[in-house]
Structure formats: C-alpha cells, structure tokens
Design a protein around this motif. Structure first.
Motif, short mmCIF file in Angstrom:
data_model
loop_
_atom_site.label_atom_id
_atom_site.label_comp_id
_atom_site.label_asym_id
_atom_site.label_seq_id
_atom_site.Cartn_x
_atom_site.Cartn_y
_atom_site.Cartn_z
N MET A 1 0.84 -1.19 0.00
CA MET A 1 0.00 0.00 0.00
C MET A 1 0.88 1.25 0.00
O MET A 1 1.84 1.34 0.75
CB MET A 1 -0.91 0.01 1.23
CG MET A 1 -1.83 1.22 1.31
SD MET A 1 -2.87 1.21 2.78
CE MET A 1 -3.91 -0.20 2.42
N ASN A 63 -1.65 6.16 5.01
CA ASN A 63 -1.18 5.13 5.95
C ASN A 63 -2.32 4.24 6.44
O ASN A 63 -2.42 3.92 7.63
CB ASN A 63 -0.45 5.78 7.13
CG ASN A 63 0.92 6.29 6.75
OD1 ASN A 63 1.56 5.79 5.83
ND2 ASN A 63 1.39 7.31 7.47
N GLY A 64 -3.16 3.85 5.51
CA GLY A 64 -4.24 2.91 5.82
C GLY A 64 -5.51 3.52 6.37
O GLY A 64 -6.49 2.81 6.59
#
Length: 235
Positions: A1, A63-64
């Motif tokens: 990611m 960051n998610g």
C-alpha cells in the motif's frame, strides 16, 4: 500500500467542477510533483487531502486511514502537514512562537527534539528565533512556514508553491532544503509553478489541466517530454 492513495475525488466550488476524477499515489520516501497552469486544480487537491475541502466521491487513504472520515483539525496528528501557498505565518508573533504553535499536536516531551531537527535544517530560524515573523524576508518566512509544519513531526509534507515571490537564489536554497528533508525521511508532495525546479528534484510528476490529470511519468521523462517542455518549461 502506498503512503497516500487518492482515488477518484471530485471537488466543486458551487457549480464549478474544479477537480475531476483525480487519482494518484505517493509512495513512502518519494518527492511527487503536481504541475499545471494557474487554475488547474493543484491547490484544491492539497486542500482536499488535508480536509479543508470535501470531495463528493472516492477516498483519500493515508497510511491505511481514510482521511475523508477524519475531521480536518485532527489530520495533522496522523502525520500529514501542509505548508500553504503564501506562507501564512503569524506576522505579529516571534519565530519561536510560530514554531511552538506548529507543535500543538505533539507531546511536550518531543518538542525540544523536533525543534532541534528544525534548527538543523533551518539554521537561519535559530539565529532569528526571537525576531517577529513580520520582519523576516520572504525567503525566511517560507522557511518558517516549513519549519512550523515540521514541528508536527510529519511523515508526509505537502508544499504549496514554496518558491512563490522569491528571488532565484532563495528558490535554490528552498529546494535544497526540500531535498534535505526528503533525505531525512520525510515524504514530499509538491505543488509548484516552477515546473523545471519541481521536476528536477522529484521522483515522479503529474500534469494537471482544468482539473484533470492528463499525464503522469517519471520526473526525468516529463522534463524531456516535448509537450510538457513547451507548455510548462518555456522551451
């Protein structure tokens, strides 16, 4: 990611469709440059990522975490900071007071360490720490705006037109500092009218026209692209 993934965002100013189905990503450690003419949507994109404007569609994942679900005033505490166009330092306050305001999300135990890091990258701010910000030069105010953002200990720093209104020698200094911040581990998302300078330090670039991304490539490829050179590099 990727560190930052912007997926299919659309932003309106009333009936004006300013940002149209924009998607891009920023990997950890990169310098990414958004270039385009005035009104292309560059600043609008940064303000949407930082939560100041809202997209009607899509997602902004940092960051998610989907930033579209987080209030704007809390986003900085997740490691994302923006240096706005025009610097916007607090002119009646001292350099130190401006920097201390930048640390408002940080625990007191980390402020001295963050200040030390800022002064390492911006030694001129240390020299002028008791000086009122309104008496600084334009270049020094730009350094202060960047230093203030760094006081929040960001992992991603978004810079909006950092060279605006600066003499060429100061532009070179600001871009050298941007590179030093990146080498120290800060990922950079850069909006800059000076496309030549921006692409010269970037890993990748996105070219915007009237709210749309029309071209994306490695920065070196964009520097050598005839259409980009004619439109943005004065060649």
């Amino acid at each position: 990611m990727a560190m930052l993934e912007v997926n299919n965002i659309n932003v309106f100013y009333g009936s004006i469709h300013a940002v149209k189905d924009i998607s891009f990503k920023v990997e950890k450690g990169e310098i990414i440059s958004l270039i385009g003419a005035n009104g292309a949507g560059k600043t609008t994109i940064l303000q949407t990522v930082s939560g100041l404007l809202k997209s009607t569609t899509g997602s902004i994942v940092f960051n998610g975490r989907n930033l579209m679900q987080i209030p704007a005033h809390k986003i900085v505490s997740h490691g994302l900071a923006q240096v706005p166009e025009g610097r916007r330092v607090f002119l009646q306050m001292t350099v130190m007071e401006n920097l201390e305001l930048g640390a408002f999300t940080q625990p007191a135990s980390t402020i001295d360490k963050n200040l030390e890091i800022v002064f390492e990258h911006f030694p001129r701010l240390k020299e002028r720490r008791t000086q009122v910000a309104g008496t600084l030069s334009g270049g020094e105010q730009q350094m202060l705006a960047m230093g203030r953002a760094m006081m929040s200990n960001p992992t991603l720093l978004m810079l909006d037109e950092p060279s605006m209104g600066l003499a060429p020698i100061l532009v070179d200094e600001i871009f050298t500092i941007i590179q030093s911040l990146n080498k120290a581990g800060v990922t950079i998302l850069l909006v800059e009218q000076n496309a030549q300078m921006a692409l010269s330090i970037a890993n990748r670039g996105y070219v915007l026209e009237t709210g749309k991304i029309v071209l994306t490539a490695d920065a070196k490829e964009l520097l050598n692209d005839d259409s980009v050179r004619k439109a943005y590099l004065g060649a």
